[in-house]
Scaffold this active site. Sequence first.
Site, PDB file in Angstrom:
ATOM      1  N   ASP A   1      -0.922   1.442   8.322  1.00 49.69           N
ATOM      2  CA  ASP A   1      -0.022   2.474   7.826  1.00 49.69           C
ATOM      3  C   ASP A   1      -0.486   3.889   8.147  1.00 49.69           C
ATOM      4  O   ASP A   1       0.259   4.844   7.932  1.00 49.69           O
ATOM      5  CB  ASP A   1       0.126   2.350   6.297  1.00 49.69           C
ATOM      6  CG  ASP A   1       0.829   1.066   5.912  1.00 49.69           C
ATOM      7  OD1 ASP A   1       1.791   0.709   6.601  1.00 49.69           O
ATOM      8  OD2 ASP A   1       0.405   0.428   4.934  1.00 49.69           O
TER       9      ASP A   1
ATOM     10  N   HIS B   1      -8.580  -2.045   3.449  1.00 45.94           N
ATOM     11  CA  HIS B   1      -7.776  -3.258   3.611  1.00 45.94           C
ATOM     12  C   HIS B   1      -8.526  -4.415   2.971  1.00 45.94           C
ATOM     13  O   HIS B   1      -9.750  -4.472   3.043  1.00 45.94           O
ATOM     14  CB  HIS B   1      -7.530  -3.540   5.104  1.00 45.94           C
ATOM     15  CG  HIS B   1      -6.415  -4.505   5.321  1.00 45.94           C
ATOM     16  ND1 HIS B   1      -6.587  -5.866   5.269  1.00 45.94           N
ATOM     17  CD2 HIS B   1      -5.099  -4.289   5.560  1.00 45.94           C
ATOM     18  CE1 HIS B   1      -5.422  -6.449   5.481  1.00 45.94           C
ATOM     19  NE2 HIS B   1      -4.500  -5.525   5.647  1.00 45.94           N
TER      20      HIS B   1
HETATM   21  N1  ACO Z   1      -9.627   5.529  -0.855  1.00 52.30           N
HETATM   22  C1  ACO Z   1     -10.722   5.600  -1.648  1.00 52.30           C
HETATM   23  N2  ACO Z   1     -11.381   4.532  -2.140  1.00 52.30           N
HETATM   24  C2  ACO Z   1     -10.904   3.320  -1.805  1.00 52.30           C
HETATM   25  C3  ACO Z   1      -9.777   3.153  -0.985  1.00 52.30           C
HETATM   26  C4  ACO Z   1      -9.126   4.311  -0.505  1.00 52.30           C
HETATM   27  N3  ACO Z   1      -8.045   4.212   0.275  1.00 52.30           N
HETATM   28  N4  ACO Z   1      -9.520   1.843  -0.839  1.00 52.30           N
HETATM   29  C5  ACO Z   1     -10.461   1.201  -1.526  1.00 52.30           C
HETATM   30  N5  ACO Z   1     -11.313   2.084  -2.116  1.00 52.30           N
HETATM   31  C6  ACO Z   1     -12.484   1.757  -2.912  1.00 52.30           C
HETATM   32  C7  ACO Z   1     -12.078   1.262  -4.286  1.00 52.30           C
HETATM   33  O1  ACO Z   1     -12.054   2.307  -5.229  1.00 52.30           O
HETATM   34  C8  ACO Z   1     -13.173   0.260  -4.594  1.00 52.30           C
HETATM   35  O2  ACO Z   1     -14.307   0.970  -5.005  1.00 52.30           O
HETATM   36  P1  ACO Z   1     -15.334   0.291  -6.080  1.00 52.30           P
HETATM   37  O3  ACO Z   1     -15.926  -0.884  -5.368  1.00 52.30           O
HETATM   38  O4  ACO Z   1     -16.313   1.379  -6.334  1.00 52.30           O
HETATM   39  O5  ACO Z   1     -14.505  -0.090  -7.275  1.00 52.30           O
HETATM   40  C9  ACO Z   1     -13.507  -0.351  -3.235  1.00 52.30           C
HETATM   41  O6  ACO Z   1     -13.137   0.653  -2.270  1.00 52.30           O
HETATM   42  C10 ACO Z   1     -12.761  -1.643  -2.949  1.00 52.30           C
HETATM   43  O7  ACO Z   1     -11.374  -1.398  -3.155  1.00 52.30           O
HETATM   44  P2  ACO Z   1     -10.393  -2.463  -3.817  1.00 52.30           P
HETATM   45  O8  ACO Z   1      -9.207  -1.767  -4.356  1.00 52.30           O
HETATM   46  O9  ACO Z   1     -11.153  -3.354  -4.758  1.00 52.30           O
HETATM   47  O10 ACO Z   1     -10.017  -3.335  -2.525  1.00 52.30           O
HETATM   48  P3  ACO Z   1      -8.803  -4.294  -2.404  1.00 52.30           P
HETATM   49  O11 ACO Z   1      -9.139  -5.222  -1.305  1.00 52.30           O
HETATM   50  O12 ACO Z   1      -8.431  -4.880  -3.721  1.00 52.30           O
HETATM   51  O13 ACO Z   1      -7.591  -3.318  -1.985  1.00 52.30           O
HETATM   52  C11 ACO Z   1      -6.253  -1.859  -0.678  1.00 52.30           C
HETATM   53  C12 ACO Z   1      -7.237  -3.048  -0.675  1.00 52.30           C
HETATM   54  C13 ACO Z   1      -5.146  -2.093  -1.736  1.00 52.30           C
HETATM   55  C14 ACO Z   1      -5.566  -1.796   0.693  1.00 52.30           C
HETATM   56  C15 ACO Z   1      -7.033  -0.553  -0.967  1.00 52.30           C
HETATM   57  O14 ACO Z   1      -7.977  -0.324   0.054  1.00 52.30           O
HETATM   58  C16 ACO Z   1      -6.103   0.664  -1.113  1.00 52.30           C
HETATM   59  O15 ACO Z   1      -5.608   0.907  -2.218  1.00 52.30           O
HETATM   60  N6  ACO Z   1      -5.864   1.429  -0.014  1.00 52.30           N
HETATM   61  C17 ACO Z   1      -4.941   2.561  -0.056  1.00 52.30           C
HETATM   62  C18 ACO Z   1      -3.508   2.073   0.031  1.00 52.30           C
HETATM   63  C19 ACO Z   1      -3.167   1.533   1.410  1.00 52.30           C
HETATM   64  O16 ACO Z   1      -3.437   2.156   2.428  1.00 52.30           O
HETATM   65  N7  ACO Z   1      -2.503   0.361   1.404  1.00 52.30           N
HETATM   66  C20 ACO Z   1      -2.025  -0.288   2.661  1.00 52.30           C
HETATM   67  C21 ACO Z   1      -2.828  -1.512   2.957  1.00 52.30           C
HETATM   68  S1  ACO Z   1      -2.299  -2.279   4.421  1.00 52.30           S
HETATM   69  C22 ACO Z   1      -0.896  -3.079   3.982  1.00 52.30           C
HETATM   70  O17 ACO Z   1      -0.717  -3.610   2.952  1.00 52.30           O
HETATM   71  C23 ACO Z   1       0.131  -3.081   4.913  1.00 52.30           C
END
Ligand code: ACO
Length: 432
Positions: free
Chosen positions: A365, A308
């Site tokens: 979620d 998140h």
């Molecule tokens: N699985 C594996 N790796 C992940 C995940 C995941 N679910 N989420 C983040 N990471 C990693 C990224 O690859 C990144 O790694 P890096 O630093 O080596 O590049 C790091 O963790 C940070 O992730 P970002 O994408 O930069 O974080 P951001 O804050 O931009 O995105 C998000 C947050 C979109 C929720 C992300 O965690 C994600 O894609 N999660 C999966 C989708 C999801 O569950 N979305 C629902 C969110 S809640 C909502 O909106 C209601």
Amino acid sequence: MTRREDAVLRVGEQEYTLPVIVGSEGEIAVDINRLRGASGLVTFDRGFANTAETKSAITFLDGEQGILRYRGYPIEQLAEQATFLEVAYLLANGRLPSRPQLDDYADEITHHTMLREDMKHLFEAFPKEAHPMHILASAISALATYYPDALDPGDPWAKDISMKRLLAKVPTMVAWSFRYGRNQPFVYPRNDLDYVANFLNMMFSFPTENYEVDPTVSKALNVLFILHADHEQNCSATTVRVVGSGHANLFSSVAAGVHALSGPLHGGANQGVVEMLESIVGAGGGIGPFVQRAKDKDDPFRLMGFGHRVYKNFDPRAQIIKRYAQEVLAKLDTADPLLEVAMQLEEVALGDDYFIEKKLYPNVDFYSGIIYRAMGFPTELFTVLFAIGRLPGWIAQWHEMQQDPTTRIGRPRQIYVGEPKRDWVAMEDRSA
Ligand code: ACO
């Protein structure tokens, strides 16, 4: 808001003094509103990760401590005690309603749940296999065409009636798009049922037989809607605000929010979680390969329902939903292998260095889809259920923005990295 000491930004030899703003929970922000005018400088902030665009009195969340409060009330208390409409009232008005206020509010919402009869044809125009989020966004947009006299965001009567119409009609729209896709008759709203029970009745009843709303299902759905009701300046709420900042009407602004929510990184993740859990079960139930893929930098796969932008410790909504998932499945006497796999996945991920270092925890979620499944909702409807829950938040955010005299049209800057000026090249002189 109180003023603290100013901040000073030094760029080369130049210093710029910037005011500091402090929120009611001690959040500190450097106000850069006048920075460009004074210096020509803009700030660069991908995904607005470090930018507060507004002051808001609706929702407080502290991602480090896992705190979420609507209008000051902890989410745990609201989930336990409130009805969804009570929360909608709270979000819109800033205070809990008295009994007569709530009764009047619920009565008004109840008496706006019907759709205009000719709107039926709108649903019939879509392909049967259309995703319900796309239908919902279109249907909400279409409301603007049915109520042209109530669109002016500067007219208090128009704003009030539109906010109520929207909250009242969306469950009917969702149920009707579902029924149409299944070749089932549309079920009209019933004024003797509360908001959640009426929605369940429109979704699952048949004209040929009695349908009793299961209190376990209706209680759990009430809780799920409350947990989704607002989440301050997230992707879809920001979309609603930006669209509304151009003085677009409520229906158009919220339709844009529905589109924003549909993406798999946002609300679409609840569908993504169940699809991911299904593929794990389908592949024999071993979670190891999926965890490995999520950790592989060269693989775009992510564990859906993990991570998140704001929560870096735990998501308080996920904790409540996990407990409800276990309770609801037990009460409905439904065993779901997906719940088992989800709990294993959570345990493995929470103990894995990759997820610990990146502070990735189950989000709202992760468990919600498992409850929706147990209630009988098909997977493609999960994000739409999120949208029903989020309506009060979008409405309150839009309303707050419209009322705030300091609101300006949302219009960020950019850093141009394209070609410098160059001259037109005639077609015959261009290289391949
Ligand atoms: N699985 C594996 N790796 C992940 C995940 C995941 N679910 N989420 C983040 N990471 C990693 C990224 O690859 C990144 O790694 P890096 O630093 O080596 O590049 C790091 O963790 C940070 O992730 P970002 O994408 O930069 O974080 P951001 O804050 O931009 O995105 C998000 C947050 C979109 C929720 C992300 O965690 C994600 O894609 N999660 C999966 C989708 C999801 O569950 N979305 C629902 C969110 S809640 C909502 O909106 C209601």
